[in-house]
Design an enzyme around this catalytic site. Structure first.
Site, PDB file in Angstrom:
ATOM      1  CG  ASN A 148      41.919  27.248   0.100  1.00 61.84           C
ATOM      2  OD1 ASN A 148      41.119  26.654   0.830  1.00 61.84           O
ATOM      3  ND2 ASN A 148      43.166  27.485   0.460  1.00 61.84           N
ATOM      4  CD  GLU A 162      45.362  26.145   3.527  1.00 61.70           C
ATOM      5  OE1 GLU A 162      44.437  26.082   2.687  1.00 61.70           O
ATOM      6  OE2 GLU A 162      45.468  27.071   4.341  1.00 61.70           O
ATOM      7  CG  HIS A 175      40.974  25.019   3.874  1.00 61.24           C
ATOM      8  ND1 HIS A 175      41.460  26.307   3.858  1.00 61.24           N
ATOM      9  CD2 HIS A 175      40.068  24.998   4.896  1.00 61.24           C
ATOM     10  CE1 HIS A 175      40.867  27.016   4.809  1.00 61.24           C
ATOM     11  NE2 HIS A 175      40.023  26.237   5.450  1.00 61.24           N
ATOM     12  CG  ASP A 218      41.130  22.828  12.289  1.00 57.66           C
ATOM     13  OD1 ASP A 218      40.363  23.292  13.162  1.00 57.66           O
ATOM     14  OD2 ASP A 218      40.862  22.874  11.082  1.00 57.66           O
TER      15      ASP A 218
END
Length: 237
Positions: free
Chosen positions: A128, A135, A130, A62
């Protein structure tokens, strides 16, 4: 999932390093790379070797949207400083977060991934759950795309920036389907802050609410944890 638990991040990183070196020496052609703080020590160990990687192509997960490659907070800059300038990779690919047409950039990057099938994908994970910047709620069928970063992800990443408002709100990321196409996945997760996400990834059913849980469906996923990240797993109760 092959889950390996170590007493410390140092021991866990050494185990990850041994796996990566074994694959490189066996002729691995394409390696997928992650950024963030988790793989830093792994990259430090890799760059201290004299292994010839002139046959190896790298692809990164990314990049932030809006940051020039020369920006010290960009993942392009991170990879150059931490690994690329020390090693003789054949080619290195990172999404272009300042492309004039971001949708076309996503298509271009997905084409790169098709032309360079990933033999080993290194992954970290967010608190979280990801993976990459996929996400919670991201479709498991997703390919390289532009994503809005959640408040929790921006909060976790603000320590790298001077001001909170400097943290980008979007990123280009390999999709979950793109990541799952790798022949082998090597996930690293360290520290108590990752413990709940690790529990959901391993002990709970597969769900888009915890993107990392999709690794339960991968045929060759190695999960390397320190004891703090593994502290909430059922096997440790």
């Amino acid at each position: 999932m092959n889950v390996l638990i170590f007493d410390s991040p140092k021991e866990a990183t050494k185990a990850a390093f041994d796996i990566v070196m074994e694959r490189l020496e066996a002729g691995l052609k394409t390696i997928g790379l992650a950024t963030g703080s988790t793989p830093l020590k792994l990259y430090e160990k890799l760059r201290s070797t004299d292994i010839d990687v002139s046959h190896v192509t790298t692809v990164n997960l990314d990049e932030y949207v809006g940051l020039e490659p020369s920006d010290p907070q960009s993942y392009n800059y991170y990879m150059n400083e931490e690994l690329f300038k020390y090693m003789n990779f054949s080619a290195t690919y990172i999404p272009n977060g300042v492309a004039e047409d971001l949708e076309k950039e996503c298509e271009r990057y997905e084409e790169i991934l098709k032309n360079h099938p990933v033999d080993l994908q290194i992954l970290g994970m967010g608190p979280n759950g990801h993976i990459g910047f996929n996400e919670p709620g991201t479709s498991f069928d997703s390919v390289t795309h532009i994503t809005e970063l959640t408040p929790s992800t921006r909060e976790a990443n603000k320590r790298f920036f001077d001001k909170e408002e400097d943290v980008p709100t979007k990123a280009i990321t390999m999709g979950i389907s793109s990541i799952m196409s790798a022949k082998e996945v090597l996930m690293l997760a360290f520290g108590e802050a990752k413990a709940e996400a690790v529990r959901r990834m391993i002990d709970e059913p597969v769900t888009v609410d915890c993107p990392a849980s999709v690794l339960q469906n991968h045929s060759n996923a190695v999960i390397i944890l320190d004891k703090e990240a593994a502290s909430k797993l059922e096997r440790n109760k």
